[in-house]
Design an enzyme around this catalytic site. Structure first.
Site: not given
Ligand code: S3P
Length: 434
Positions: A25, A95, A123, A168, A318, A345, A349, A394
């Protein structure tokens, strides 16, 4: 690497010290936010996983100068700002790349198009298209899914209340907010990971966080970001596989060095403690606004089932696949609730995890928003299964750890998807004696 692998049950404890590769991230954000500084940023310990390389390649196409000093250290230079890409931008499986970069590109003076692989193309993107459109963005999609065609537009600030706690979504809106007139505010029901906010603060942007009426508000205004060097800590989401493996493989004692311990990510540590795992944090320190430390986990014979729900869910979203494996080695029922977004995801999942783990005699009931996992802590997983991964890194890594404590070996198909986040995964398990 072989596409399909077989994993044998461990007969020896896991022992030793490992350093986990850097946080995915934060690595994405080091490029996306670093490129907004209009200057040079040295990034140390960058993650070279497939997802982060997708972000880096997109930014090269957007005119970012990139120079690698060694495998994981690079200097990015954004002195020319972002420039129009000459091709479609490939987000691969990521994503985070697609959702965050769409926020930035919505406010540019040029058009662009983002696409992804088969899993990413399924997605949901409505969660970002809707708020960005309210800000004035013009995004064409395939019924709210990728590919996304973005027409650069003038943006206006909004106050947006998100139904889900998603980093995100929050980051996408905040990044667009940097190009909007006025103050943009995102309201979340629970606090999702706040790496964007911490990094934006580190680069001196005009951002503030508040808690009001049991909701979390983050506000940003267009600001000049000051280029500064960044060091990226290890990824707790990658460390989680070793933490759980050490807790369930008999006799183990493992130290994981240099792990990011941002509170919005440490739900797994709280859960492991609550389940009676023998886990401790050593040498806690702060680097570029982010807490970092070492984690020691020892074999924990008295794990017990618990209920996991509400505010903690975004702090471990995650890690739910690997927590499920932990729960299968605990005494009693573990219930996971409020996690319906798991269906969105890299795979669905909830259903994929339950279906595959049940092939080896686990007792996992998938529900609308999580799982009910029944275990008496003594019954070993049978193994002898062929496990599919649905293009989901994962799941693969969770199946690998589950296989270490099964009675018989398992076959895991399409293991190469591990590279999405963690190409070093097998090598590090080998270092611990596997
Ligand atoms: C992430 C936020 C998470 C997480 C993803 C990475 C990020 O998603 O599941 O693997 O880097 O901002 P969400 O916050 O949309 O759930």
């Amino acid at each position: 690497m072989n596409n399909d692998i077989t994993v044998n049950p461990m007969t020896m404890p896991l022992h030793g010290e490992i350093t986990i590769p850097s946080d995915k991230s934060i690595s994405h954000r080091s490029i996306i936010i670093g490129a907004l500084t209009n200057g040079k940023v040295k990034i140390s310990n960058f993650s070279i996983c497939a997802d982060c390389l997708s972000t880096l390649n997109i930014y090269k196409n957007l005119g970012l100068e990139v120079e690698f000093l060694d495998e994981k250290t690079l200097i990015i230079n954004s002195k020319n700002g972002l420039t129009p890409p000459d091709k479609m931008l490939d987000c691969g499986n990521s994503g985070t790349s697609m959702r965050l970069i769409t926020g930035v590109l919505s406010g540019q003076k040029f058009n662009s198009e983002l696409f992804g692989d088969e899993s990413l193309s399924k997605r949901p993107m409505k969660r970002i298209i809707e708020p960005l459109t309210l800000m004035g963005a013009r995004i064409e999609s395939n019924d709210y899914k990728a590919p996304l065609k973005i027409k650069g537009s003038k943006l206006t600030a909004i106050k947006y209340e998100s139904k889900i706690a998603s980093a995100q979504v929050k980051s996408s809106i905040l990044l667009a907010g940097l190009f909007a007139s006025g103050e943009t505010t995102v309201v979340e029901p629970y606090l999702s990971r706040n790496h964007s906010e911490l990094m934006l603060k580190y680069f001196d942007s005009d951002i503030k966080e508040e808690k009001f009426d049991n909701k979390y508000l983050t506000s940003i205004r267009s600001s000049f970001l000051l280029p500064k060097d960044l060091y990226i800590p290890g990824d707790i989401s990658s460390a989680a596989f070793f933490m759980v493996a050490a807790a369930i493989v008999k006799g183990s004692d493992v130290v994981i060095k240099n792990v990011g311990l941002n509170e919005t990510r440490t739900g797994i540590i709280d859960v492991m403690k609550q389940m009676n795992a023998d886990i401790e944090i050593l040498d806690l320190r702060i680097l570029n606004n982010e807490p970092v430390g070492d984690i020691r986990v020892k074999y924990s014979p008295d794990l017990k089932g618990i209920e996991i729900k509400g505010e903690i869910i975004p702090r471990l979203i995650d890690e739910i696949p690997i927590i499920t494996v932990l729960a299968l080695n605990a005494e009693g029922k573990t219930v996971i609730k409020d996690a319906s977004d798991l269906k969105n995801k890299e795979s669905d999942r909830i259903n994929s995890l339950a279906f595959e783990l049940n092939k080896m005699n686990a007792d996992i009931i998938p529900t609308q928003d999580g799982f009910i996992i029944n275990s008496n802590g003594k019954k070993q997983l049978s193994g002898g299964a062929e496990l599919n991964c649905y293009h989901d890194h994962r799941l693969i890594m969770s199946f690998y750890v589950a296989s270490l404590v099964s009675k018989k070996q398992n076959k895991i198909n399409d293991f190469k998807w591990v590279n999405t986040s963690f190409p070093e995964f097998l090598g590090l398990f080998n270092r611990l004696g596997v």
